[in-house]
Design an enzyme around this catalytic site. Sequence first.
Site, PDB file in Angstrom:
ATOM      1  N   LYS A 196       0.820  -1.210   0.000  1.00 19.40           N
ATOM      2  CA  LYS A 196       0.000   0.000   0.000  1.00 19.40           C
ATOM      3  C   LYS A 196       0.861   1.270   0.000  1.00 19.40           C
ATOM      4  CE  LYS A 196      -3.855  -2.219  -0.122  1.00 19.40           C
ATOM      5  NZ  LYS A 196      -3.437  -3.553  -0.547  1.00 19.40           N
TER       6      LYS A 196
HETATM    7  C1  PLP Z   1      -9.553  -2.688  -2.081  1.00 20.89           C
HETATM    8  C2  PLP Z   1      -9.013  -3.398  -0.869  1.00 20.89           C
HETATM    9  N1  PLP Z   1      -9.815  -3.550   0.197  1.00 20.89           N
HETATM   10  C3  PLP Z   1      -9.375  -4.159   1.316  1.00 20.89           C
HETATM   11  C4  PLP Z   1      -8.091  -4.640   1.415  1.00 20.89           C
HETATM   12  C5  PLP Z   1      -7.678  -5.334   2.662  1.00 20.89           C
HETATM   13  O1  PLP Z   1      -6.574  -4.764   3.283  1.00 20.89           O
HETATM   14  P1  PLP Z   1      -5.654  -5.700   4.229  1.00 20.89           P
HETATM   15  O2  PLP Z   1      -4.825  -6.553   3.319  1.00 20.89           O
HETATM   16  O3  PLP Z   1      -4.834  -4.734   5.024  1.00 20.89           O
HETATM   17  O4  PLP Z   1      -6.563  -6.505   5.086  1.00 20.89           O
HETATM   18  C6  PLP Z   1      -7.224  -4.488   0.326  1.00 20.89           C
HETATM   19  C7  PLP Z   1      -5.822  -4.954   0.356  1.00 20.89           C
HETATM   20  O5  PLP Z   1      -5.421  -6.023   0.526  1.00 20.89           O
HETATM   21  C8  PLP Z   1      -7.696  -3.877  -0.840  1.00 20.89           C
HETATM   22  O6  PLP Z   1      -6.911  -3.742  -1.911  1.00 20.89           O
END
Ligand code: PLP
Length: 454
Positions: A196
Site C-alpha cells: 500500500k
Molecule cells: C480494495 C481493498 N480492500 C481491502 C483490502 C484489505 O486490506 P488488508 O490486506 O490490510 O486486510 C485491500 C488490500 O489487501 C484492498 O486492496
Amino acid sequence: MSITLAINGGSPAIPQGTIKPWPPVNELDEDLVLASLRSSSHAWGEDCEALQREFAAWNGNKHCLAMNSGTAALHASLVGCGLGAGDEVITPAYSWTSSAACILHHDCIPVFVDNEPVTLNIDPGRIEGAITERTRAILVVHLHGVPADMDPIMEIARRRGLKVIEDCCQAHGALYKGGKVGTMGDCSAFSLNQNKMLSAGEGGLFVTDDPETLERARSLVLFGDFRAPVTDKPDYHFYGLGWMYRQNELCAAWARAQLTRLDGYIARAREMTAVLRQRLAGIPGLILPVEPDYAKENAYNFVCHVDPAAVGYTGPVAYYREAIMMALAAEGVPASVWQRRILPEMAAIAAKNAYGKGSPWREHGSTVDYDPLQFPVALAHSDSYFLIGGLRSPNTVETADLIADAVRKVFENLASIDIDELARRADITLYERGWKGQSLPRHSERSEESALEG
Ligand SMILES: Cc1ncc(COP(=O)(O)O)c(C=O)c1O
C-alpha cells in the site's frame, strides 16, 4: 533493424535489479522501529496512539483507530455504522475479496453492482436498482487509487437513508473534487499492508468524524471488552462479540515513519505514471488508464487493458493478455494480473456458503442473485486488464522511461510472438469459467465449491 524480444531469446530491455522494491526504508524508519523495539510496550502504546492522531490529522478526520489490517478496519466500519444480522450492503462486483468478506464477517449479505468502465469503480447509475427494503449501506471502493464518483453516491444514500463506507485501502491521499477520500462517507478503512501507499508491513486504519460511529467500531477491536458500563477502564467482561483487531507497536512505529513521506511518495508515483501515459499513448492493442476529471488519483496501480481486436487477434482476450504479460515479464517489466475473478464468482459467494450450512444466506432467507452475467463490465475488465508495477519510489522517472521503452518494444514486435503458444504455456485454467460453458482444455474444480461443506 529487427529486435529480438526477450521472450524469443533476446536481451531483456530492463536489466535485473534495476527496479527497486517497495517500500523504501531510511534512517527514520530504522530509528522509530528500533526505539519501539527497545521500549517496554509492544502490544499497544505511544506509537499506536500517535499513529491514530497523526493519520487523522493528515487525512482530515476527527477520529482514527489503529487496527491490524484493512480488512479488520472494514469490518469495524460495518459495526460503526450500526449494521446487524441480515442487513444488505451494496458493493462493486469487482474488488478485492475483503470488500465482500467484511460484509459476511458481520453476518450481513453482500449485494453486487457492476463497475463502470472508465474508473472501474461502482457504477452510481446502477445502485438504486440494487436497493431493497433490507439495504442499509453502500460500501464504496476507491479501486486502484482512483476515487469513485462520490456525489451521486452520497445523494442516493442520503435520500434512501443508507450509510456509506469508503474502502480506501488502495487510495491514501487520492482526491475527489479536491477532498481526500475517507472524509465523505460515514466512516472509512485504509490498509497498511506492504504494497500500500502507506505501508507498515501489515495494519489498518479506521477513520470517522462521528463519535458514536467511533464508539461502536471501538467495541469490536479488542475482544468486545472495550466498553465497560461502570468504569471507563476495560473490566475484561464480554459485552459484545468482539474480535482481536488491535495494531501492534512495531508496525505502528514503522507506519509513523512512512507517513512523514507519504505525500512525496504519491507525487513521485504520479510523475512516473504521467511518463507512461505520455510515452505509451496511441499504441494499437493497448488501452491506458484514464484519470477522471473530478479526481486526482494517488497512482497506486497503473491499470492497462488489452484490445486484441485492434491488432487482429481473434482468440480469447485473456490469452492475448497472458501472452503480452509473459513477453513484458521477460523484458523485466513488473507486469501482473491481480484478481481474475469477479466477487460473485468467488467460490464461497457463488455457492452462498460462507460459514457452512449455507450461512449467512440461508438463515436470513436471502434470495439475492449472484449470476455473474449481470456484471458485464466487471467480467470484461477481469479478462482484459493487467497492471504495470515498479512505478513508485525509490524508482524515478528514469525508471518509468525504461519501463516505457520495454512496453513499446513488446507492442512494436507483437508479430514475432505466437500468442496461442504462449497462452498454452501459461496456466490457462485460470481463465476457465465453467458457467460460461467455454470448452477449455481442463476443467477447474475451484469455481463451484465453497471450502466449507454443507
Ligand atoms: C480494495 C481493498 N480492500 C481491502 C483490502 C484489505 O486490506 P488488508 O490486506 O490490510 O486486510 C485491500 C488490500 O489487501 C484492498 O486492496
